[in-house]
Scaffold this motif. Structure first.
Motif, short mmCIF file in Angstrom:
data_model
loop_
_atom_site.label_atom_id
_atom_site.label_comp_id
_atom_site.label_asym_id
_atom_site.label_seq_id
_atom_site.Cartn_x
_atom_site.Cartn_y
_atom_site.Cartn_z
N LYS A 125 -6.55 5.80 6.11
CA LYS A 125 -6.32 4.40 6.41
C LYS A 125 -6.64 5.19 8.38
O LYS A 125 -7.41 4.17 9.20
N GLU A 126 -4.94 5.34 8.52
CA GLU A 126 -4.85 5.92 9.79
C GLU A 126 -5.62 7.35 10.52
O GLU A 126 -5.92 5.94 11.50
N GLU A 157 1.82 5.44 0.74
CA GLU A 157 2.32 6.17 1.92
C GLU A 157 0.51 6.54 2.12
O GLU A 157 0.45 6.87 3.61
N PRO A 184 0.85 -1.19 0.32
CA PRO A 184 0.01 0.10 0.32
C PRO A 184 1.27 1.33 0.14
O PRO A 184 1.91 1.30 0.71
N GLU A 200 -2.37 6.03 0.94
CA GLU A 200 -3.85 4.89 1.31
C GLU A 200 -3.19 4.67 3.03
O GLU A 200 -4.16 4.63 3.63
N LEU A 201 -2.49 4.64 3.04
CA LEU A 201 -1.13 3.87 5.49
C LEU A 201 -2.59 5.10 5.55
O LEU A 201 -2.67 4.83 6.64
#
Length: 161
Positions: free
Chosen positions: A32-33, A26, A24, A28-29
């Protein structure tokens, strides 16, 4: 040895699928976070030294609110607000605790507050609500953050003799 080499080749060809996974990005991460964080709550509420010894999160929050409310009431008891406005029994005070531990107090008046001189009440509150003890700011993920809350402050009526 022949079987061992065939087994190793077979394992090597099958292990390629483990290297071909999509990683994934950066962004996208990060998204999500950010979606997983509850922005409405903090990890630790603001606190004063008297409430630091309380271990439970909710009890510490309640201790802080009670401490701030009683301290504001004590500071306003020495003033004449209850004499000037006897019908005014409670003032809502919006308290802001900044990450640098600074405090800001703003009175909140109802929309039908034409009966009160809001400017005068505001100036009295600003003059009286100074010299508070050190307040530790709220913590979110290990970082001090700004918090705001509204405290109902009861103005005790004074008897004129």
């Amino acid at each position: 040895m022949k079987y061992l080499s065939i087994l190793l080749i077979f394992l090597f060809l099958n292990s390629c699928q483990y290297f071909d996974k999509k990683v994934p990005s950066e962004k996208e991460l990060l998204q999500k976070e950010l979606k997983s964080i509850n922005w409405k709550e903090v990890d630790e509420y603001p606190s004063v030294a008297d409430c630091e010894k309380v271990a439970d999160k909710k009890l510490r929050q309640q201790c802080f609110f009670q401490f701030m409310t009683s301290l504001i009431q004590q500071k306003l008891d020495i003033d004449t607000l209850s004499i000037m406005y006897p019908e005014l029994d409670t003032i809502s005070v919006k308290v802001t605790v900044f990450p640098n531990a600074a405090l800001k107090f703003e009175p909140q008046f109802p929309s039908d507050s034409v009966a009160y001189n809001t400017i005068k009440i505001d100036s009295v509150l600003r003059a009286r609500l100074v010299d508070f003890p050190k307040v530790n700011p709220a913590i979110k993920r290990g970082i001090p953050v700004k918090t705001q809350f509204i405290l109902p402050v009861i103005i005790k009526s004074k008897k004129i003799k």
